[in-house]
Design an enzyme around this catalytic site. Structure first.
Site, PDB file in Angstrom:
ATOM      1  N   GLY A  64       0.794  -1.225   0.000  1.00  0.00           N
ATOM      2  CA  GLY A  64       0.000   0.000   0.000  1.00  0.00           C
ATOM      3  C   GLY A  64       0.828   1.277   0.000  1.00  0.00           C
ATOM      4  N   TYR A 172      -9.353  -0.108   7.426  1.00  0.00           N
ATOM      5  CA  TYR A 172      -8.666   1.136   7.066  1.00  0.00           C
ATOM      6  C   TYR A 172      -9.707   2.231   6.761  1.00  0.00           C
ATOM      7  CZ  TYR A 172      -4.330  -1.575   6.872  1.00  0.00           C
ATOM      8  OH  TYR A 172      -3.249  -2.364   7.192  1.00  0.00           O
ATOM      9  N   ARG A 220     -10.999  -2.934  -3.062  1.00  0.00           N
ATOM     10  CA  ARG A 220     -10.937  -4.039  -2.097  1.00  0.00           C
ATOM     11  C   ARG A 220     -11.980  -3.789  -1.018  1.00  0.00           C
ATOM     12  NH1 ARG A 220      -5.964  -7.321   0.516  1.00  0.00           N
ATOM     13  NH2 ARG A 220      -7.277  -9.013   1.278  1.00  0.00           N
ATOM     14  N   HIS A 258      -8.270  -5.417  11.199  1.00  0.00           N
ATOM     15  CA  HIS A 258      -7.064  -5.796  11.928  1.00  0.00           C
ATOM     16  C   HIS A 258      -7.320  -5.923  13.427  1.00  0.00           C
ATOM     17  CE1 HIS A 258      -4.506  -6.010   8.548  1.00  0.00           C
ATOM     18  NE2 HIS A 258      -4.528  -4.727   8.254  1.00  0.00           N
ATOM     19  N   ALA A 316      -1.286 -13.836  -1.641  1.00  0.00           N
ATOM     20  CA  ALA A 316      -0.153 -12.981  -1.314  1.00  0.00           C
ATOM     21  C   ALA A 316       0.970 -13.857  -0.761  1.00  0.00           C
ATOM     22  CB  ALA A 316      -0.582 -11.905  -0.332  1.00  0.00           C
ATOM     23  N   CYS A 359      10.194 -15.227   4.069  1.00  0.00           N
ATOM     24  CA  CYS A 359       9.283 -16.370   4.151  1.00  0.00           C
ATOM     25  C   CYS A 359       9.995 -17.533   4.825  1.00  0.00           C
ATOM     26  CB  CYS A 359       8.835 -16.770   2.746  1.00  0.00           C
ATOM     27  SG  CYS A 359       7.883 -18.286   2.747  1.00  0.00           S
ATOM     28  N   ALA A 390      16.672 -28.110   8.519  1.00  0.00           N
ATOM     29  CA  ALA A 390      17.965 -27.546   8.130  1.00  0.00           C
ATOM     30  C   ALA A 390      18.662 -28.443   7.105  1.00  0.00           C
ATOM     31  CB  ALA A 390      18.848 -27.354   9.364  1.00  0.00           C
TER      32      ALA A 390
HETATM   33 FE1  SF4 Z   1       3.528 -18.287   4.333  1.00  0.00          FE
HETATM   34 FE2  SF4 Z   1       4.902 -18.547   6.617  1.00  0.00          FE
HETATM   35 FE3  SF4 Z   1       6.120 -17.883   4.345  1.00  0.00          FE
HETATM   36 FE4  SF4 Z   1       4.532 -16.127   5.553  1.00  0.00          FE
HETATM   37  S1  SF4 Z   1       6.441 -16.959   6.350  1.00  0.00           S
HETATM   38  S2  SF4 Z   1       4.586 -16.584   3.376  1.00  0.00           S
HETATM   39  S3  SF4 Z   1       2.949 -17.459   6.295  1.00  0.00           S
HETATM   40  S4  SF4 Z   1       5.098 -19.814   4.797  1.00  0.00           S
END
Ligand code: SF4
Ligand code: NAP
Length: 676
Positions: A64, A172, A220, A258, A316, A359, A390
């Site tokens: 945004g 928002y 949205r 939120h 997303a 991520c 790991a």
């Molecule tokens: Fe998905 Fe977890 Fe990666 Fe966020 S950190 S995009 S919730 S897998």
């Protein structure tokens, strides 16, 4: 076998949106990344968004941008009110267009959620999640804000964006105007439904007038506010129709403000939980409607589209996890997708801690420029010992880059601690990570030796040995620790031992909370929509005001009596993730789980656990006492190899047991493999 198109025909089919054709049905939804405040921020965003376009997301929506100074997320939040600065975004648009995708800028005024002094709102009512109380906008300021939305959109258009998404959900500013909960105005912008809808409708009209018919306008809409006094379905539909008439090309949907106390996107939410919300809107408008939230596989996306619940799917986090989600789907390789497990650990939690997003399952996300794709010039002979997170990450990345990799795992199956983590309610998503690694190993030709405890001798011939031998549960030094009532967390989560009716959980870290939840929450509460809605008092038809039909935090019928204990005097659960900790704490509270902090463990015997609390001796009765008291690293092999002069590196829990964490484990594995 199905061809790719036969498996996901609707998901892969194009769709006309306004004057544009989208190449498939997936939008990469807006996400805050904080890349814009990084050094070389534009180059990093070019790499980030370009990669997602190369992966064939049809349309990308940026994080945004505020239309003015009052609407920023925080003092450093990005804005689109300066035409010259907006032009700096052009390389991002060019990179996305070069890959055949479209890109829209999200225009977001955060209203009373702005973490700044002087934030504004329809009425001066502070949000429970913001320490700043907003000031009521005057009628003149509302008119100016409408003009600001239009100007920001013009600036986006000049920079090369194909359109804008006007953010009007999640609580928002524009969403705040639509409901009585936050709009107490008595002028033309409050009171009747038409008045409450006037501001967002005027924004869409102004943007259309300023940017012309070719420019894509996505609105949205909040499809379920999930707050008290939120909008009922009838009002949401009326708003959707008014927004269509005002000139929007597509309606994206948002779920929950939120400040809502119902989880909306984290792992305790069943996949596809919210699909009925866009479906209610879709039957009332003729422009495309987008479904979002907890849609993370091509099969589920296809099902939502073919059942008629939505025309497009917004993802997303799944495209953070795997930028090539749609390319793999098109090529018939859905099993190669690195699936988002909805943990929020490296995306939302990082953003909330003012860090650049990433991520857990894909450390490259938002760090694309730090990694290379190989193949390496000189292939090395690499041994990886340990098939947990790991080890699997190191092995697959090294093999992908062209090294010859052998992975030794003493257990008969891969996974290590992930095999335990997956037992907690909602964490069955870890199965996707295990599937991904298994497929990767096969694809990259990792020589997998399961049920094989590697000896120092057989490892001496490798160019490099990666030690990912993990951890073992810590057994605290408490008199009576060998009592039959005592069980380790791994015994409980693996099903090797069953807990009784009255349980004490020692250690209130992430695992202590997971174990407590495992003991009180049926897994269906996180996998079955009906049970999930009943748990959190959500209206399954989304017709009630805000779609809530009771207090989301109301207690649930009792089951086991569970008490969670820790020695520290701090609030139990303080170290849990920002965006998931509140869900876990509330879920346990709903089930009557008690917490005790500042406890000294004195002894365990037939009576239970003897403790010292606030200077007083007490005995807590228990059928089962579960140890969630941290872990110790397993390093014997590493020490032997180092003494023998073998080139070895330790990663994951073996390297640092006290912060054992799948996110750090995968990041270390991938980065080590990149360095070979
Ligand atoms: Fe998905 Fe977890 Fe990666 Fe966020 S950190 S995009 S919730 S897998
Ligand atoms: P942890 O968070 O370090 O918690 C271990 C707990 O054991 C501490 O709270 C500590 O609390 C207690 N403890 C430590 N030594 C002890 C001793 N000798 N005697 C008695 N109690 C002792 O570790 P964890 O719960 O095992 O989790 C490991 C990691 O997994 C975490 O760091 C987290 O990253 C990850 N994880 C996260 C989640 C989540 O966020 N939902 C879930 C699972 C795992 P006191 O010293 O105060 O008693």
């Amino acid at each position: 076998m199905n061809t790719p198109i036969a498996a996901h025909p609707t998901l892969l089919s194009p769709l006309r949106v306004g004057k544009h054709e989208l190449r498939n049905r997936v939008i990469m939804g807006s996400m805050h990344t904080r890349l814009e405040s990084e050094p070389d921020g534009i180059a990093k965003q070019v790499a980030f968004y370009g990669e997602r376009a190369r992966g064939e997301a049809a349309l990308i929506i940026t994080g945004g941008f505020s239309p003015n100074a009052a609407g920023v997320l925080d003092a450093e939040g990005p804005r689109l009110d300066d035409a010259e600065e907006a032009m700096e975004l052009k390389p991002i648009c060019d990179a996305v267009h070069a890959e055949g995708s479209l890109i829209c800028a999200q225009v977001l005024h955060t209203g009373r959620y702005a973490k700044i002094e002087g934030c504004v709102a329809p009425s001066a009512i502070r949000a429970p999640i913001n320490r700043y109380t907003p000031r009521e906008l005057s009628g003149e300021e509302i008119r100016q804000t409408i003009a600001d939305f239009a100007q920001a959109s013009v600036n986006a258009q000049s920079a090369g964006f194909d359109g804008v998404e006007i953010m009007a959900s999640e609580g928002y500013l524009l969403n705040e105007f639509t409901v009585n909960h936050t709009n107490k105005r008595t002028d033309e912008w409050g009171g009747s439904m038409e008045n409450r809808h006037r501001f967002p409708v005027e924004v869409v009209r102004a943007v259309r007038a300023a940017c012309g018919p070719e420019f894509m306008i996505i609105y949205r809409i909040s499809a379920a506010d999930l707050i008290e006094h939120g909008a009922p379905t009838g009002e949401i539909i009326a708003l959707a129709q008014a927004i269509e008439t005002a000139g929007a090309d597509m309606l994206n949907t948002g779920i929950g403000w939120h400040e809502a106390r119902v989880p909306t996107i984290a792992y305790p939410v069943p996949r596809g939980a919210w699909r009925q919300a866009p479906a209610n809107i879709k039957q009332a408008v003729s422009i495309p409607v987008v479904a979002s939230n907890r849609i993370n596989t091509p099969d589920l996306a296809e099902d939502i589209l073919t059942s008629g619940d939505a025309d497009m799917i917004s993802m997303a986090r799944p495209l953070l996890a795997d930028p090539h989600f749609m390319r793999k789907t098109r090529q018939g390789h859905a099993d190669r997708i690195n699936t988002c497990i909805a943990c929020n650990q490296a995306c939302l939690d990082f953003i909330f801690s003012s860090k650049v997003a990433s991520c857990l399952v894909n450390p490259r996300a938002c760090h694309e420029t730090e990694f290379h794709d190989g193949p390496v010039e000189t292939a090395k002979n690499i041994a990886v010992v340990g098939g947990g997170a790991a080890g699997m990450a190191a092995a697959t990345e090294a093999a992908r880059l062209g090294h010859k990799v052998t992975l030794f795992e003493a257990a008969p199956e891969l996974g290590g601690q992930l095999n335990l983590a997956r037992a907690a309610p909602g964490k069955g998503e870890f199965d996707e990570l295990l599937r991904y690694f298994r497929v990767q190993m096969k694809d990259c030709g990792v020589d997998l030796r399961l049920g094989h405890a590697a000896s120092a001798d057989e490892l001496s011939g490798f160019d490099h040995v990666v030690i990912a031998t993990g951890v073992t549960p810590r057994i605290p030094d408490i008199p009576g620790i060998d009592h039959a009532k005592v069980a380790r967390y791994d015994e409980i989560l693996s099903g090797a031992r069953e807990a009784g009716d009255t349980v004490l959980v020692l250690g209130a870290g992430g695992i202590g909370f997971d174990v407590a939840e495992f003991l009180v929450t049926p897994n269906e509460a996180t996998t079955d929509r009906k049970t999930f809605f009943e748990t959190w008092n959500v209206d399954p038809d989304f017709s009630a005001a805000g779609a809530v039909i009771g207090d989301p935090l109301a207690p649930l019928p009792g089951g086991r009596k569970v008490t969670l204990l820790q020695r520290k005097t701090t609030k139990p659960g303080k170290g849990l993730g920002v965006s998931t900790g509140w869900i876990l704490r509330n879920a346990l509270r709903k089930h009557g789980v008690q917490t005790l902090a500042g406890v000294s463990y004195e002894q365990i015997d037939d009576w239970g656990l003897h403790i010292l609390l606030d200077g007083e001796r007490q005995t807590l009765a228990a059928d089962t006492i579960i140890l969630c008291t941290g872990q110790e690293p397993v390093r014997d092999l590493y020490n032997t190899l180092r003494e023998a002069g073998v080139n070895a590196t330790m990663i994951g829990g073996a390297e640092e047991a006290s912060e054992l964490d799948a996110m750090r484990a995968i990041d270390e594995g991938v980065r080590l493999a990149q360095s070979f």
